[in-house]
Design a protein around this motif. Structure first.
Motif, PDB file in Angstrom:
ATOM      1  N   LEU A 204       9.426  13.419  26.827  1.00 53.40           N
ATOM      2  CA  LEU A 204       8.671  12.657  25.842  1.00 53.40           C
ATOM      3  C   LEU A 204       7.200  13.041  25.898  1.00 53.40           C
ATOM      4  O   LEU A 204       6.574  12.971  26.958  1.00 53.40           O
ATOM      5  N   ARG A 205       6.666  13.473  24.770  1.00 49.57           N
ATOM      6  CA  ARG A 205       5.240  13.746  24.654  1.00 49.57           C
ATOM      7  C   ARG A 205       4.544  12.499  24.121  1.00 49.57           C
ATOM      8  O   ARG A 205       5.178  11.523  23.729  1.00 49.57           O
ATOM      9  N   GLU A 206       3.227  12.555  24.074  1.00 48.76           N
ATOM     10  CA  GLU A 206       2.483  11.440  23.508  1.00 48.76           C
ATOM     11  C   GLU A 206       2.765  11.320  22.020  1.00 48.76           C
ATOM     12  O   GLU A 206       3.105  12.297  21.357  1.00 48.76           O
ATOM     13  N   LEU A 207       2.631  10.131  21.480  1.00 48.00           N
ATOM     14  CA  LEU A 207       2.831   9.909  20.057  1.00 48.00           C
ATOM     15  C   LEU A 207       1.719  10.578  19.258  1.00 48.00           C
ATOM     16  O   LEU A 207       0.587  10.713  19.719  1.00 48.00           O
ATOM     17  N   SER A 208       2.051  10.978  18.048  1.00 49.33           N
ATOM     18  CA  SER A 208       1.024  11.484  17.146  1.00 49.33           C
ATOM     19  C   SER A 208       0.076  10.344  16.772  1.00 49.33           C
ATOM     20  O   SER A 208       0.368   9.161  17.022  1.00 49.33           O
ATOM     21  N   THR A 209      -1.048  10.707  16.172  1.00 47.40           N
ATOM     22  CA  THR A 209      -1.989   9.671  15.726  1.00 47.40           C
ATOM     23  C   THR A 209      -1.298   8.718  14.770  1.00 47.40           C
ATOM     24  O   THR A 209      -1.425   7.488  14.890  1.00 47.40           O
ATOM     25  N   GLU A 210      -0.533   9.267  13.841  1.00 47.76           N
ATOM     26  CA  GLU A 210       0.164   8.431  12.860  1.00 47.76           C
ATOM     27  C   GLU A 210       1.213   7.561  13.542  1.00 47.76           C
ATOM     28  O   GLU A 210       1.350   6.369  13.245  1.00 47.76           O
ATOM     29  N   GLY A 211       1.957   8.135  14.507  1.00 46.51           N
ATOM     30  CA  GLY A 211       2.976   7.368  15.210  1.00 46.51           C
ATOM     31  C   GLY A 211       2.375   6.256  16.057  1.00 46.51           C
ATOM     32  O   GLY A 211       2.898   5.139  16.113  1.00 46.51           O
ATOM     33  N   GLY A 212       1.243   6.555  16.730  1.00 44.75           N
ATOM     34  CA  GLY A 212       0.576   5.530  17.530  1.00 44.75           C
ATOM     35  C   GLY A 212       0.051   4.389  16.686  1.00 44.75           C
ATOM     36  O   GLY A 212       0.158   3.211  17.064  1.00 44.75           O
ATOM     37  N   SER A 213      -0.496   4.726  15.519  1.00 44.72           N
ATOM     38  CA  SER A 213      -1.003   3.689  14.615  1.00 44.72           C
ATOM     39  C   SER A 213       0.139   2.815  14.093  1.00 44.72           C
ATOM     40  O   SER A 213       0.017   1.590  13.990  1.00 44.72           O
ATOM     41  N   ARG A 214       1.271   3.438  13.800  1.00 48.38           N
ATOM     42  CA  ARG A 214       2.448   2.679  13.343  1.00 48.38           C
ATOM     43  C   ARG A 214       2.949   1.734  14.428  1.00 48.38           C
ATOM     44  O   ARG A 214       3.340   0.601  14.143  1.00 48.38           O
ATOM     45  N   LEU A 215       2.950   2.212  15.680  1.00 50.07           N
ATOM     46  CA  LEU A 215       3.409   1.358  16.776  1.00 50.07           C
ATOM     47  C   LEU A 215       2.485   0.153  16.928  1.00 50.07           C
ATOM     48  O   LEU A 215       2.959  -0.988  17.087  1.00 50.07           O
ATOM     49  N   LEU A 216       1.184   0.362  16.853  1.00 52.07           N
ATOM     50  CA  LEU A 216       0.240  -0.747  16.955  1.00 52.07           C
ATOM     51  C   LEU A 216       0.476  -1.756  15.838  1.00 52.07           C
ATOM     52  O   LEU A 216       0.488  -2.972  16.065  1.00 52.07           O
ATOM     53  N   ALA A 217       0.700  -1.252  14.625  1.00 56.47           N
ATOM     54  CA  ALA A 217       0.950  -2.138  13.488  1.00 56.47           C
ATOM     55  C   ALA A 217       2.228  -2.947  13.689  1.00 56.47           C
ATOM     56  O   ALA A 217       2.284  -4.147  13.368  1.00 56.47           O
ATOM     57  N   GLU A 218       3.256  -2.313  14.245  1.00 56.09           N
ATOM     58  CA  GLU A 218       4.539  -2.990  14.430  1.00 56.09           C
ATOM     59  C   GLU A 218       4.444  -4.080  15.493  1.00 56.09           C
ATOM     60  O   GLU A 218       5.018  -5.165  15.351  1.00 56.09           O
ATOM     61  N   VAL A 219       3.699  -3.803  16.579  1.00 58.60           N
ATOM     62  CA  VAL A 219       3.510  -4.809  17.620  1.00 58.60           C
ATOM     63  C   VAL A 219       2.793  -6.031  17.054  1.00 58.60           C
ATOM     64  O   VAL A 219       3.169  -7.179  17.317  1.00 58.60           O
ATOM     65  N   LEU A 220       1.763  -5.800  16.235  1.00 55.27           N
ATOM     66  CA  LEU A 220       1.030  -6.913  15.629  1.00 55.27           C
ATOM     67  C   LEU A 220       1.893  -7.657  14.617  1.00 55.27           C
ATOM     68  O   LEU A 220       1.824  -8.893  14.519  1.00 55.27           O
ATOM     69  N   ARG A 221       2.696  -6.917  13.866  1.00 46.62           N
ATOM     70  CA  ARG A 221       3.542  -7.554  12.858  1.00 46.62           C
ATOM     71  C   ARG A 221       4.568  -8.469  13.509  1.00 46.62           C
ATOM     72  O   ARG A 221       4.884  -9.548  12.981  1.00 46.62           O
ATOM     73  N   LEU A 222       5.109  -8.067  14.659  1.00 49.23           N
ATOM     74  CA  LEU A 222       6.084  -8.909  15.352  1.00 49.23           C
ATOM     75  C   LEU A 222       5.445 -10.205  15.844  1.00 49.23           C
ATOM     76  O   LEU A 222       6.087 -11.256  15.860  1.00 49.23           O
ATOM     77  N   ALA A 223       4.180 -10.104  16.269  1.00 46.41           N
ATOM     78  CA  ALA A 223       3.485 -11.312  16.717  1.00 46.41           C
ATOM     79  C   ALA A 223       3.166 -12.229  15.550  1.00 46.41           C
ATOM     80  O   ALA A 223       3.248 -13.457  15.658  1.00 46.41           O
ATOM     81  N   SER A 224       2.826 -11.635  14.402  1.00 49.68           N
ATOM     82  CA  SER A 224       2.506 -12.417  13.202  1.00 49.68           C
ATOM     83  C   SER A 224       2.684 -11.525  11.984  1.00 49.68           C
ATOM     84  O   SER A 224       2.001 -10.501  11.854  1.00 49.68           O
ATOM     85  N   VAL A 225       3.596 -11.934  11.101  1.00 48.95           N
ATOM     86  CA  VAL A 225       3.861 -11.121   9.917  1.00 48.95           C
ATOM     87  C   VAL A 225       2.645 -11.029   9.008  1.00 48.95           C
ATOM     88  O   VAL A 225       2.558 -10.140   8.151  1.00 48.95           O
ATOM     89  N   GLU A 226       1.670 -11.903   9.196  1.00 51.98           N
ATOM     90  CA  GLU A 226       0.475 -11.893   8.358  1.00 51.98           C
ATOM     91  C   GLU A 226      -0.641 -11.018   8.930  1.00 51.98           C
ATOM     92  O   GLU A 226      -1.694 -10.887   8.300  1.00 51.98           O
TER      93      GLU A 226
END
Length: 787
Positions: A204-226
């Motif tokens: 496993l290599r590090e995530l791309s910039t786009e992949g890392g940004s998507r992961l951050l968005a998904e973690v926040l969305r799970l905490a609050s859909v808003e």
């Protein structure tokens, strides 16, 4: 007489005799322990491709055509366990894949206190299969045989099991736990590569910039859909992903921190990450964090690997060589390579595509810096950069055709030119590191040798940064003559960056210093370089005067061989002024001087200049032959920028001769060379010339696309005169495609640019052509109409 051991329920009816397994009677249904895979997170992004690869290997339809075990490895925090769980749940959900369920075990391979031995691990696995404790064999070998037999019989009776083993420390901990049959599949995660195990290896290599940004968005969305902070600040999100080095663990920790503080903007978090003394301090939550994950791996390192790992924080640039690591650590080359290979097995360094080059993840570099004492770091720092400075001096001398004192074999099995190419980026970072540390002497020493090479290779941005730092260092040291040398090289870099006024100022400042110190050769060099900038400003008379004056001064100096370069520059200026015969004669004189001083590179450039003069004189066949010689000479010198220029000129000569297919081949070889060395102006000129070939082939749409790209590049470079020429050449393709109003608008723009740059003949050509179009087609409908 025999003894029979039996058990009720569970797996069993087991006969153990002389260390062998007799038979196993299977229960009617899977034991509940076979369905105990831990939960997976819904926030799983950026690893879709890796997940599909694992599932293809686990698919029973593959049969015996491929491996049935997968080892997922990577640096700490890269998401190995999460991929393991995602793949396990997906595989268990596929009908018919693993009807017998799943065996899961965390081997805690990196926890000194809780690590499971193979014997204990086999005991846990057998109990999960339903074997009572008092029926589990006493030795590791017997347990392994029992375990493999049980899994094989489950598979033979249509109850195939998936074995999932997390956090395996090494091959020794794993080997006895691998099934022996071809039906049972195994998923393994480890920080080590485990290349000596018969399994498919997935790193496993590090995530791309786009992949890392998507992961951050998904973690926040799970905490609050808003929570839409990633959508509101996408650039900040991308920057956070980059500052985390694409490490999933780091991004999940930051996501949880942001979820705790819903009013905090991403920009504030990004600033904290960027400005913190150690990013690892920010990447901490409760009693866990990125630092704790790294600690588990670092504590397992042998002494020599631990020392090398700490010192790798001092390496300049995006990667480093084995030779650099050896200098840092004081190890010899073979021992340094062995230590690096050990670190790579644990994914504490990455091996690059090129042999003997390595990379340290940004967060691991920060972690290593925290571990390095000032005393240890200072000694290694000086040792490395003094070594780099001495190697660079010898390599550049060889590059220029000199014969320096030998320093032994070149490191990492490279030639001096390969070493320069491999280390140039690291040397640029070295100058920045030294300048930041206040080491002005080494900053200046490296820049003096490095900058001319960077300019020759057309690494203009790097040259500009290197020279700017070195000029400041030379001023602090009071080294006026070295300041002048650096300033005139800075002027060349600024010229190529189209900062022409700044270029003039740099050259004039250098010339003043040269005169103050009575240095004739340095004054000649500054005048010659200033002449190049005046040429770009289309002040051709000034340019010619400066080049001729420089040639006279060079003749009086201690290095008269440099006169040839000034004469060649004067010849090219004469050609631009329309004085073809004078240009040809001067190019011949320069070529003889280059030959006398055995300067192959200068001779190749002079041949190219002579060939261009022949083309202007209408002697196309002779020009093409001489261009071919210049290309051959440049190719043998391994100078990509010179080769690209000569190929482009050769292609133009072939086009004028009507040898269009050959012209395309030459230009298509030149184009990627310009792109590789990031000469955007050369790229634009090559595209424009290739577009003219396409016009002659009557491939109008293809030509128009190339002209458009060339125009974009010239516009981005603020090269108004070249843009005017390109727009002028574009018009014929527009007219051939019936786009008459666009052609008229394009010509008018070109005429305005020619006028602005003082090219009256160019402006007149545009006006004449405009008149012809109007006379031929009538009035122009300016708003999209036709002629």
């Amino acid at each position: 007489m025999s003894t029979e051991n039996t058990m009720s329920g569970g797996l069993a009816g087991v006969v153990v005799q002389a260390g062998s397994i007799g038979s196993i009677a299977l229960p009617d249904r899977p034991d509940p322990a076979l369905n105990g895979l831990p939960p997976r997170t819904p926030a799983f992004v950026g690893r879709e491709e890796e997940l599909e690869r694992v599932l293809r290997i686990l698919d029973p339809a593959v049969g015996e055509s491929g491996p049935r075990s997968v080892v997922i490895s990577g640096l700490p925090g890269s998401g190995k366990t999460e991929l393991l769980l995602q793949a396990g749940h997906r595989a268990l959900g596929e009908p018919g894949w693993f009807p017998g369920g799943c065996l899961f075990l965390d081997l805690r391979g990196y926890d000194e206190r809780q690590r499971l031995s193979p014997k204990r691990a086999l005991g846990s696995l057998l109990r999960a299969l339903g074997v009572p404790s008092d029926h589990i064999p006493p030795t590791t070998a017997e347990r392994a045989a029992f375990y493999r037999t049980a899994l094989a019989e489950l598979a033979d009776t249509g109850r195939r099991v998936l074995v999932v083993l997390d956090n395996v420390g090494n091959s020794g901990q794993l080997r006895d736990l691998l099934p022996g049959d071809t039906g049972t599949a195994t998923l393994v995660s480890s920080r080590n590569s485990l290349a000596d195990v018969d399994a498919a290896l997935l790193t496993l290599r590090e995530l791309s910039t786009e992949g890392g940004s998507r992961l951050l968005a998904e973690v926040l969305r799970l905490a609050s859909v808003e929570d839409d902070r990633v959508v509101a600040e996408p650039e900040e999100s991308d920057r956070i992903a980059d500052l985390c080095g694409g490490l999933p663990l780091a991004l999940r920790i930051l996501g949880a921190s942001l979820a705790d503080t819903p009013a905090r903007p991403l920009s504030d978090l990004r600033r904290e990450l960027a400005e913190s003394r150690s990013r690892l301090d920010v990447l901490q939550r409760d009693n866990s964090g990125v630092r704790a994950a790294f600690d588990l791996s670092y504590r397992r390192l042998p002494k020599d690997q631990a020392q090398l790992f700490r010192l790798l924080c001092l390496t300049p640039g995006p990667d480093f060589s084995t030779g650099t690591a050896a200098q840092l650590s004081g190890l010899d080359g073979p021992r340094a390579r062995t230590a690096l290979t050990g670190l790579a097995r644990m994914h504490l360094v990455d091996q690059r595509e090129s042999w003997d080059r390595w990379r340290l993840h940004d967060l691991l570099q920060s972690y290593a810096a925290d571990l390095t004492s000032p005393e240890e770091g200072h000694e290694a720092f000086r040792r490395l950069f003094i070594y780099l400075a001495s190697r660079l001096k010898e390599a550049v001398t060889l590059f220029r055709g000199g014969t320096p004192e030998a320093l032994g074999e070149w490191p990492d099995n490279l030639t001096f030119s390969e070493w320069l190419q491999a280390e140039s980026t690291c040397l640029v970072h070295a100058v920045a590191r030294l300048h930041g540390a206040g080491d002005d002497l080494l900053t200046m020493a490296i820049a003096m040798d490095l900058a001319p090479y960077l300019l020759e290779q057309h690494h203009v941005d790097d040259a500009c940064m290197t020279l700017s730092a070195a000029v400041t260092s030379s001023r602090r040291l009071g080294e006026k003559k070295r300041e002048a040398v650096l300033l005139t090289h800075l002027g060349l870099a600024l010229k190529d960056l189209r900062s022409l006024k700044k270029s003039v100022r740099a050259h004039k400042a250098a010339r003043r210093i040269a005169r103050e110190h009575g240095d004739v050769h340095l004054e000649a060099a500054t005048m010659n370089h200033l002449g190049l900038t005046r040429y770009e400003q289309r002040r051709f008379s000034d340019s010619l005067r400066l080049h001729r004056a420089a040639a006279r001064l060079f003749k009086q100096s201690e290095h008269p061989q440099d006169r040839a370069g000034a004469l060649l520059n004067a010849a090219e200026t004469l050609l631009k002024m329309g004085r073809t015969q004078d240009s040809y004669k001067l190019s011949q004189k320069a070529e003889r001087l280059f030959r006398r001083h055995d300067d192959a590179h200068g001779r190749a450039q002079a041949q190219g200049s002579l060939a261009v003069a022949l083309r202007h004189d209408g002697r196309l066949g002779e020009a093409a032959d001489l261009h071919a010689k210049a290309v051959s000479e440049a190719r043998s010198l391994h100078r990509p920028h010179t080769l690209a220029i000569e190929l482009a000129n050769y292609g133009s000569a072939l086009m004028e001769e009507g040898r269009l297919d050959e012209a395309v081949l030459a230009m298509e070889e030149a184009l990627p060379l310009f792109q590789k060395i990031k000469d955007r102006r050369g790229e634009a000129q090559a595209l424009g010339n290739l577009a003219l070939v396409r016009q002659r082939q009557e491939r109008w749409n293809g030509a128009l696309g190339m002209h458009a790209r060339a125009c974009e590049l010239f516009f981005e470079l603020n090269d108004d005169h070249s843009l005017a020429h390109e727009l002028f050449n574009t018009c014929n393709a527009l007219l051939r495609l019936g786009r008459h109003s666009e052609a008229v608008d394009t010509l008018e723009t070109a005429a305005g640019l020619f006028a602005m740059t003082g090219d009256e003949p160019g402006e007149l050509r545009c006006r004449d052509w405009l008149a012809e179009i109007v006379a031929l087609h009538g009035a122009v409908a300016r708003k999209g109409g036709a002629l």
